[in-house]
Design a protein around this motif. Structure first.
Motif, short mmCIF file in Angstrom:
data_model
loop_
_atom_site.label_atom_id
_atom_site.label_comp_id
_atom_site.label_asym_id
_atom_site.label_seq_id
_atom_site.Cartn_x
_atom_site.Cartn_y
_atom_site.Cartn_z
N GLU A 29 46.47 29.01 26.76
CA GLU A 29 47.51 29.13 27.80
C GLU A 29 47.63 27.90 28.69
O GLU A 29 48.58 27.80 29.46
CB GLU A 29 47.27 30.38 28.67
CG GLU A 29 45.93 30.36 29.39
CD GLU A 29 45.76 31.46 30.44
OE1 GLU A 29 46.61 32.34 30.54
OE2 GLU A 29 44.75 31.39 31.18
N HIS A 30 46.72 26.96 28.62
CA HIS A 30 46.78 25.81 29.54
C HIS A 30 47.53 24.62 28.99
O HIS A 30 47.94 23.73 29.74
CB HIS A 30 45.36 25.36 29.94
CG HIS A 30 44.64 26.36 30.79
ND1 HIS A 30 43.28 26.34 30.97
CD2 HIS A 30 45.10 27.41 31.51
CE1 HIS A 30 42.93 27.35 31.77
NE2 HIS A 30 44.02 28.01 32.10
N HIS B 53 38.28 31.85 29.03
CA HIS B 53 37.96 30.50 29.47
C HIS B 53 36.46 30.34 29.27
O HIS B 53 35.66 30.81 30.09
CB HIS B 53 38.42 30.32 30.91
CG HIS B 53 39.88 30.61 31.04
ND1 HIS B 53 40.83 29.92 30.32
CD2 HIS B 53 40.55 31.55 31.74
CE1 HIS B 53 42.02 30.42 30.59
NE2 HIS B 53 41.89 31.42 31.44
N HIS C 11 41.12 36.66 29.93
CA HIS C 11 42.12 37.62 29.51
C HIS C 11 41.72 38.28 28.19
O HIS C 11 42.31 38.01 27.14
CB HIS C 11 43.45 36.89 29.41
CG HIS C 11 43.64 35.86 30.51
ND1 HIS C 11 43.84 36.22 31.82
CD2 HIS C 11 43.62 34.49 30.51
CE1 HIS C 11 43.96 35.12 32.58
NE2 HIS C 11 43.82 34.06 31.80
N ARG D 206 38.68 38.17 41.15
CA ARG D 206 39.09 37.62 39.85
C ARG D 206 39.86 36.31 40.00
O ARG D 206 39.61 35.34 39.28
CB ARG D 206 39.97 38.65 39.11
CG ARG D 206 40.79 38.11 37.95
CD ARG D 206 39.90 37.55 36.84
NE ARG D 206 40.65 36.88 35.80
CZ ARG D 206 40.88 35.58 35.74
NH1 ARG D 206 40.39 34.77 36.67
NH2 ARG D 206 41.57 35.06 34.75
ZN ZN Z 1 43.52 32.01 32.50
#
Ligand code: ZN
Ligand code: FAD
Ligand code: MLT
Length: 480
Positions: A429-430, A389, A382, A332
């Motif tokens: 989240e980025h 993504h 996630h 992962r």
């Molecule tokens: Zn991620």
């Protein structure tokens, strides 16, 4: 102020070892992890303490030179590298990596901003505690970068993102003043929360120099399994069943499509397929407990057996040892690296409501494949947080460079439009950095943009802190 005069003042403040303008030393830090942007800087400065950070910020303010704070340079949106024309001061926090204190009674740890995530994990473990946020870049990403991007990772399901784990922040603000917010208070209602303003600000409101983080009790026993299944909706249904059976022992639930696993098996050494047959979708699940490892495993096996019998999952392998658990996690955690080795990809870090994500992934994949002939979607991540993504690669055999030059922008807009229509976010989240700026400007509502600009203007009127990142100048797609 001339460039020489700026360098002289920086050297006087930090000593000659704290400043370099040497091109070879600078080069690796000027290009982002994915190799998409190469910026320019007049110097790389490496302060040893917060007073030196204050000096750098004051000098930059007087000279009107941009400062770009940088931690491990593992960010996904080129927020930690200057823009090509910036001629910035690249401010590395990597020398500031002291563990200032650990307080097991308070369940907290206070560290300097350059401390690497895996060191926080190890230090917490020495005190029979853990810091419950992890991600593939854990051996390079720093606490300052994690807070500045409000990073997520693979344990958000149970413990939340970096914001939820940040109790206090010490930071140098754009005017050079020190915000001494290192409290570990769990409750504090003194108005606007500066800590939360700096978290997720991507270095645009100041330089984080240290932080107090929340720890949780150690949970040394884990069960890790790899599941094979045929649809994304089945994956979410499986998560809900596992939660019903095992409660909050379920800490990670990561979705891996067949194509992502194939990239890892192709490009990453010492990896092998965990299940006998390939499946359209896979899930990595991890459970944790403080005690009774046998009980945890028995309950997990029973729950998985029941789910297998419903047909929601087609196959499952539970790790028999820590080495096997690590091997499953490697599959992962190396997806991003395998994808990077494989070549270019249009990366989209999207979120929609958790319950909508399974259908979103399936429907958006079909829509992209229909709209862009031959395009290959690799959507992983996630699922339990409603964040995948949603990456798109060029058709097999196509000239990557030419295809992305011609089609990349249209792919980005298409995926973000689908996300927006589903009530989602183009940055789960980025962060926004440089790479998402134009799309953020295009899709954000005007009230949000106006508030962001007003906050930026109030705290950084000279616009020296990481300009050209996160805050769009206007609503056009022309933002750099
Ligand atoms: Zn991620
Ligand atoms: P950098 O890349 O150096 O900087 C990131 C941003 O923070 C920039 O805007 C920079 O200016 C700012 N910044 C850095 N330090 C400071 C500071 N001290 N003060 C103020 N601003 C600062 N991210 C996730 O959210 N979830 C994942 O699962 C995940 N997995 C990843 C896996 C891999 C293999 C890689 C390479 C990256 C992954 N990332 C993930 C992205 C990345 O690790 C995170 O964004 C991380 O938070 C960046 O930390 P850094 O120290 O490398 O920051
Ligand atoms: C991940 O979840 O692996 C990361 O966020 C990295 C990526 O998106 O490539």
């Amino acid at each position: 102020m001339t460039q020489d005069a700026i360098l002289e003042r920086l050297s006087a403040a930090l000593g000659p070892k704290g400043v370099t303008a040497d091109n070879e030393t600078l080069a690796p830090w000027l290009t982002d992890w994915r190799g998409r942007i190469t910026g320019s800087a007049i110097a790389l400065v490496s302060p040893k303490n917060r007073e030196e950070v204050q000096s750098v910020v004051r000098i930059a303010g007087e000279a009107g030179v941009p400062i770009v704070p940088q931690g491990g340079n593992t960010g996904m949106v080129a927020g930690g590298v200057p823009r090509p024309h910036d001629q910035a001061i690249l401010l590395s926090l990597r020398k500031m990596d002291a563990i200032r204190s650990v307080d097991p009674g308070d369940n907290s740890i206070t560290v300097e901003a350059g401390t690497i995530l895996s060191r926080v994990h190890a230090t917490a473990a020495e005190h029979d505690r853990r810091f419950p946020l992890s991600l593939g870049a854990k051996d390079s990403a720093t606490v300052g970068g994690l807070i500045a991007t409000n990073a997520g990772g693979t344990q958000v399901l149970r413990f939340g993102s970096m914001r939820a784990l940040t109790l206090g922040i010490e930071a140098v603000l754009p005017d050079g003043s020190l915000f001494e917010g290192l409290s570990t208070l769990r409750k504090d209602n003194r108005g606007y929360d500066l800590r939360q303003l700096l978290a997720g600000a991507e270095g645009t409101l100041g330089v984080i120099t240290a932080a107090s983080l929340r720890l949780v009790p150690a949970a040394p026993h884990r069960c890790v399994a790899w599941l094979g299944l045929e649809t994304a909706p089945n994956a979410l249904a499986t998560l809900r069943r596992l939660e019903a059976a095992l409660g909050d022992a379920v800490e990670s639930f990561e979705l891996v499509p067949e194509a992502a696993l194939a990239l890892v098996l192709q490009h990453i050494a010492d990896t092998r397929a965990p299940l006998e047959k390939a499946h359209r979708w896979n899930v990595l699940v991890e459970l944790r407990a403080a005690s009774d490892p046998e009980g945890l495993r028995t309950r997990f096996e029973t729950a998985l057996g029941e789910i297998l019998s419903t047909g929601l999952i087609a196959d499952a392998a539970i790790a028999e040892s820590e080495a096997q658990a690590d091997a499953l996690w490697k599959l992962r955690e190396t997806i991003a690296e395998a994808e990077r080795i494989d070549g270019m990809a249009a990366k989209h870090d999207v979120s929609v409501p958790v319950s909508a994500m399974p259908d979103f992934v399936e429907d958006a994949t079909k829509a992209v494949e229909q709209r862009f002939a031959g395009a290959r979607v690799v959507a992983f991540g996630h699922l339990g947080d409603g964040n995948v993504h949603f990456n798109v690669r060029a058709p097999a055999g196509a000239d990557d460079k030419a295809w992305f030059a011609e089609t990349g922008g249209a792919v980005n807009r298409f995926v973000h439009d689908l996300t927006h229509a589903a009530g989602g976010s183009l940055s789960a989240e980025h962060g926004i950095g440089q790479l998402k700026l134009a799309e953020f400007a295009r899709l954000a509502d005007p009230a949000r943009l106006a508030a962001l600009r007003a906050i930026k203007q109030a705290l950084d009127p000279g616009n020296i802190m990481n300009p050209g990142k996160l805050i769009p100048l206007d609503n056009s797609a022309e933002n750099p």
